[in-house]
Design an enzyme around this catalytic site. Sequence first.
Site, PDB file in Angstrom:
ATOM      1  N   GLU A 177      23.034 106.386 -73.592  1.00 30.09           N
ATOM      2  CA  GLU A 177      23.703 105.488 -72.640  1.00 30.09           C
ATOM      3  C   GLU A 177      24.594 106.283 -71.680  1.00 30.09           C
ATOM      4  O   GLU A 177      24.586 106.040 -70.470  1.00 30.09           O
ATOM      5  CB  GLU A 177      24.554 104.464 -73.406  1.00 30.09           C
ATOM      6  N   ASP A 231      16.057  99.245 -69.013  1.00 30.27           N
ATOM      7  CA  ASP A 231      15.806  99.200 -70.455  1.00 30.27           C
ATOM      8  C   ASP A 231      14.371  99.608 -70.766  1.00 30.27           C
ATOM      9  O   ASP A 231      14.115 100.419 -71.666  1.00 30.27           O
ATOM     10  CB  ASP A 231      16.087  97.782 -70.968  1.00 30.27           C
ATOM     11  N   HIS A 284      18.305  92.072 -73.269  1.00 28.80           N
ATOM     12  CA  HIS A 284      17.207  91.306 -73.887  1.00 28.80           C
ATOM     13  C   HIS A 284      17.333  89.804 -73.699  1.00 28.80           C
ATOM     14  O   HIS A 284      17.122  89.027 -74.633  1.00 28.80           O
ATOM     15  CB  HIS A 284      17.107  91.645 -75.375  1.00 28.80           C
ATOM     16  N   ASP A 293      24.344  97.397 -70.257  1.00 26.17           N
ATOM     17  CA  ASP A 293      24.428  96.534 -71.433  1.00 26.17           C
ATOM     18  C   ASP A 293      25.103  97.242 -72.603  1.00 26.17           C
ATOM     19  O   ASP A 293      25.156  96.709 -73.712  1.00 26.17           O
ATOM     20  CB  ASP A 293      23.047  96.017 -71.840  1.00 26.17           C
ATOM     21  N   ASP A 339      20.523 102.638 -68.365  1.00 22.49           N
ATOM     22  CA  ASP A 339      20.380 102.291 -69.777  1.00 22.49           C
ATOM     23  C   ASP A 339      19.882 103.498 -70.553  1.00 22.49           C
ATOM     24  O   ASP A 339      19.254 104.402 -69.996  1.00 22.49           O
ATOM     25  CB  ASP A 339      19.394 101.132 -69.927  1.00 22.49           C
ATOM     26  N   GLY A 340      20.154 103.486 -71.846  1.00 24.96           N
ATOM     27  CA  GLY A 340      19.670 104.520 -72.744  1.00 24.96           C
ATOM     28  C   GLY A 340      19.017 103.876 -73.937  1.00 24.96           C
ATOM     29  O   GLY A 340      19.274 102.710 -74.251  1.00 24.96           O
TER      30      GLY A 340
END
Length: 233
Positions: free
Chosen positions: A54, A142, A130, A76, A14-15
């Site tokens: 990302e 995340d 989330h 995501d 994730d970024g």
Amino acid sequence: MIGRMGERAVAACDGASKGNPGPAGWAWVLADASENPVRWEAGPLGRTTNNVAELTALERLLASTDPGVPLEVRMDSQYAMKAVTTWLPGWKRNGWKTAAGKPVANQELVVRIDELLDGRSVEFRYVPAHQVDGDRLNDFADRAASQAAVVQEAAGSGLGSPEPPPAPDVPAARKAPRRASGAARKGGGSSARTIKAKFAGRCLCGRPYAAGEPIAKNDQGWGHPECRTVAAG
């Protein structure tokens, strides 16, 4: 390098960019057979966009993984996933130009990822961000990316870092909804109402949300419920 020859590895990357563009960070996490996080790494990127963060997270994960080990990558970011699974072949045929004839954004990163994917078995899996009961690995990545973006320091299991906490600029509402406080109402125009998104979109924090995810209104549009207090302040 991570993983053993012939064994399937499960990972997430994730970024995060706090402002998009803004202070950014990347992270990846590798799980054991029970999908518990066992190895992870995160790092700062200075000021850049969420898309760069990302893609960097994916590039760092692939570079840190044995190419002989089949890999499942959970993400995501629909942009990063589509970039390497859907759009990349056409970009290569067009000489790294889009269908509109424009240079491919973040080309250097995409080219590097393409090189790292060559000849190896990698399955990409999209997971919504989330979620209260969402993917554990995605949530870990995340949190690690958000922490790296905020503090602009490297972290990881190899450095002896503790598990990343909830992002410093995101309230605890991510894990447990709470009643609107005075701070949450500070913006005046913010609404305490939470609904399910009819379409995918992007929150003020720079991160995407998927159709069906809970979203809430703030003064500048719709986004993650946990970002409502920050936006209102």
